[in-house]
Design a protein around this motif. Structure first.
Motif, PDB file in Angstrom:
ATOM      1  N   THR A   1      -7.662   2.961   6.915  1.00 22.38           N
ATOM      2  CA  THR A   1      -7.738   1.611   6.327  1.00 22.38           C
ATOM      3  C   THR A   1      -6.364   1.182   5.798  1.00 22.38           C
ATOM      4  O   THR A   1      -6.113  -0.002   5.612  1.00 22.38           O
ATOM      5  CB  THR A   1      -8.795   1.531   5.185  1.00 22.38           C
ATOM      6  OG1 THR A   1      -8.472   2.523   4.202  1.00 22.38           O
ATOM      7  CG2 THR A   1     -10.210   1.770   5.694  1.00 22.38           C
TER       8      THR A   1
ATOM      9  N   TYR B   1      -3.395   5.242  -0.670  1.00 18.24           N
ATOM     10  CA  TYR B   1      -4.143   5.669   0.516  1.00 18.24           C
ATOM     11  C   TYR B   1      -3.703   7.088   0.864  1.00 18.24           C
ATOM     12  O   TYR B   1      -2.505   7.364   0.911  1.00 18.24           O
ATOM     13  CB  TYR B   1      -3.887   4.716   1.689  1.00 18.24           C
ATOM     14  CG  TYR B   1      -4.439   3.335   1.416  1.00 18.24           C
ATOM     15  CD1 TYR B   1      -5.669   2.930   1.932  1.00 18.24           C
ATOM     16  CD2 TYR B   1      -3.744   2.442   0.597  1.00 18.24           C
ATOM     17  CE1 TYR B   1      -6.187   1.660   1.659  1.00 18.24           C
ATOM     18  CE2 TYR B   1      -4.257   1.181   0.316  1.00 18.24           C
ATOM     19  CZ  TYR B   1      -5.476   0.799   0.841  1.00 18.24           C
ATOM     20  OH  TYR B   1      -5.990  -0.440   0.560  1.00 18.24           O
TER      21      TYR B   1
ATOM     22  N   THR C   1      -8.083   2.629  -3.861  1.00 21.66           N
ATOM     23  CA  THR C   1      -7.637   1.307  -3.376  1.00 21.66           C
ATOM     24  C   THR C   1      -7.286   0.373  -4.536  1.00 21.66           C
ATOM     25  O   THR C   1      -6.454  -0.516  -4.372  1.00 21.66           O
ATOM     26  CB  THR C   1      -8.703   0.660  -2.476  1.00 21.66           C
ATOM     27  OG1 THR C   1      -9.968   0.796  -3.106  1.00 21.66           O
ATOM     28  CG2 THR C   1      -8.756   1.306  -1.108  1.00 21.66           C
TER      29      THR C   1
ATOM     30  N   THR D   1      -7.341   8.722  -2.050  1.00 22.62           N
ATOM     31  CA  THR D   1      -7.367   7.257  -1.918  1.00 22.62           C
ATOM     32  C   THR D   1      -7.950   6.624  -3.182  1.00 22.62           C
ATOM     33  O   THR D   1      -8.966   7.063  -3.698  1.00 22.62           O
ATOM     34  CB  THR D   1      -8.221   6.849  -0.682  1.00 22.62           C
ATOM     35  OG1 THR D   1      -7.525   7.266   0.498  1.00 22.62           O
ATOM     36  CG2 THR D   1      -8.433   5.334  -0.625  1.00 22.62           C
TER      37      THR D   1
ATOM     38  N   ARG E   1       0.868  -1.187   0.000  1.00 24.22           N
ATOM     39  CA  ARG E   1       0.000   0.000   0.000  1.00 24.22           C
ATOM     40  C   ARG E   1       0.900   1.232   0.000  1.00 24.22           C
ATOM     41  O   ARG E   1       1.946   1.234   0.644  1.00 24.22           O
ATOM     42  CB  ARG E   1      -0.881   0.020   1.255  1.00 24.22           C
ATOM     43  CG  ARG E   1      -1.845  -1.150   1.288  1.00 24.22           C
ATOM     44  CD  ARG E   1      -2.700  -1.104   2.525  1.00 24.22           C
ATOM     45  NE  ARG E   1      -3.403  -2.369   2.680  1.00 24.22           N
ATOM     46  CZ  ARG E   1      -3.780  -2.861   3.846  1.00 24.22           C
ATOM     47  NH1 ARG E   1      -3.538  -2.197   4.975  1.00 24.22           N
ATOM     48  NH2 ARG E   1      -4.418  -4.009   3.896  1.00 24.22           N
TER      49      ARG E   1
END
Ligand SMILES: NC(=O)c1ccc[n+]([C@@H]2O[C@H](COP(=O)([O-])OP(=O)(O)OC[C@H]3O[C@@H](n4cnc5c(N)ncnc54)[C@H](OP(=O)(O)O)[C@@H]3O)[C@@H](O)[C@H]2O)c1
Length: 298
Positions: A56, A44, A39, A37, A30
């Motif tokens: 998250t 992020y 995903t 963000t 990540r």
């Protein structure tokens, strides 16, 4: 063992290369970024000015690599820029430390730092136990490392890589220098006796991967090639590799200072760094000497 690794500043030169290497080894990656963000792309968001972090990003991670930071050479060192260079590195770590408070996992934090941690003394030779310098950039490195080492109080592991100039043909100093030298205007700088402390990007990425996968014990290491070269030697080797002339006169220090101000000090002064510590724990350089590294990059 497959891990989930969070890379702050993972969109940059080192982060992009590290992300590819980690994905190739089967890890989840990540990237913490100022971008929104997304995903699907593994991005992020965080915002250091407001203290926002997309939480998250933290779930299930076992390792954080902290690479985020305003570029040191890109812009003049105004008061605001100097503040940004420092806070983008330190506030990022403080935000991360707060964010992982409720995380049950032990985390290995691996933070970049700079070879300019050490005093800018031509001809000196520094090991990891040597004291830091007093320049602006040395002070940035001190605060950056202090913020990284503060993670230890939460019983997490901490590693720091004091990094030399990263040689990559995807960007950074090497691409800028190649352009100048290719045009036939390559020359050395100042006295030429100052160290040019470098590392090939593949070796740096291997160090990060080694730390993440547990093949290198967590610690502070100098992340530089074992090959000691001066600015004169580097300039000569690059011109030779590109088949170009090197201008017979070095750019005088005062001219460089007129052009780029105090940033010139980073190019005009500096000692060598010892990379024996990381070799003693089994790390093998793929590019231990400059001619081999340049041959791979050109
Ligand atoms: N490359 C070298 O020669 C070298 C040498 C010694 C040390 N280092 C250190 O190693 C780290 C990684 O180097 P790199 O060459 O990969 O750096 P880079 O290409 O400049 O990337 C750094 C990343 O930091 C984020 N960033 C930039 N400005 C920021 C700001 N004001 N606030 C928060 N985030 C910011 C950006 O990500 P987003 O835009 O996605 O937020 C950027 O992609 C840096 O800390 C650098 O100082 C690099």
């Amino acid at each position: 063992m497959q891990q989930t690794v969070l890379i702050s500043g993972g969109t940059g030169l080192v982060g992009t290369a590290l992300k590819s290497a980690l994905l190739a080894n089967g890890h989840n990656v990540r990237v913490l970024s100022r971008q929104k963000t997304d995903t699907k792309k593994g991005i992020y968001q965080w915002d250091l000015s407001t203290g926002y972090i997309d939480k998250t990003a933290i779930i299930g991670i076992s390792c954080i690599v902290h690479l985020a930071g305003a570029h040191v050479m890109d812009k003049p060192w105004s008061k605001n820029r100097r503040r940004e260079i420092l806070t983008s590195r330190v506030s990022g770590l403080e935000l991360l430390k707060e964010a992982i408070k409720e995380n049950p996992e032990k985390i290995h934090l691996i933070s970049a730092s700079g070879s300019n941690f050490y005093p800018s003394v031509n001809g000196a030779f520094f090991t990891e136990v040597d004291k830091p310098g007093e320049s602006f950039i040395s002070k940035v490195c001190i605060e950056w490392e202090k913020a990284a080492n503060a993670f230890k109080s939460n019983e997490h592991h901490v590693s720091i890589l004091r990094t030399g100039v990263v040689l990559s043909n995807k960007g950074g100093a090497y691409v800028r220098l190649r352009k100048i030298f290719s045009s036939g205007f390559g020359s050395s700088l100042g006295s030429g006796k100052q160290a040019f402390v470098w590392i090939h990007i593949q070796d740096l990425v291997s160090m990060y991967v080694g730390l993440i996968e547990g093949n290198i014990p967590p610690h502070t290491y100098n992340a530089v090639s074992p090959n000691k070269v001066s600015m004169d030697e580097f300039s000569k080797a690059l011109a030779q590799r590109l088949g170009k002339w090197l201008l017979p006169i070095n750019v005088p220090s005062f001219v460089l200072k007129l052009i780029i101000g105090k940033r010139a000090n980073l190019l005009l002064h500096g000692g060598y760094l010892d990379s024996q510590k990381i070799q003693d724990v089994g790390f093998k350089f793929q590019f231990p000497d400059l001619p081999k590294a340049l041959k791979n990059l050109v």
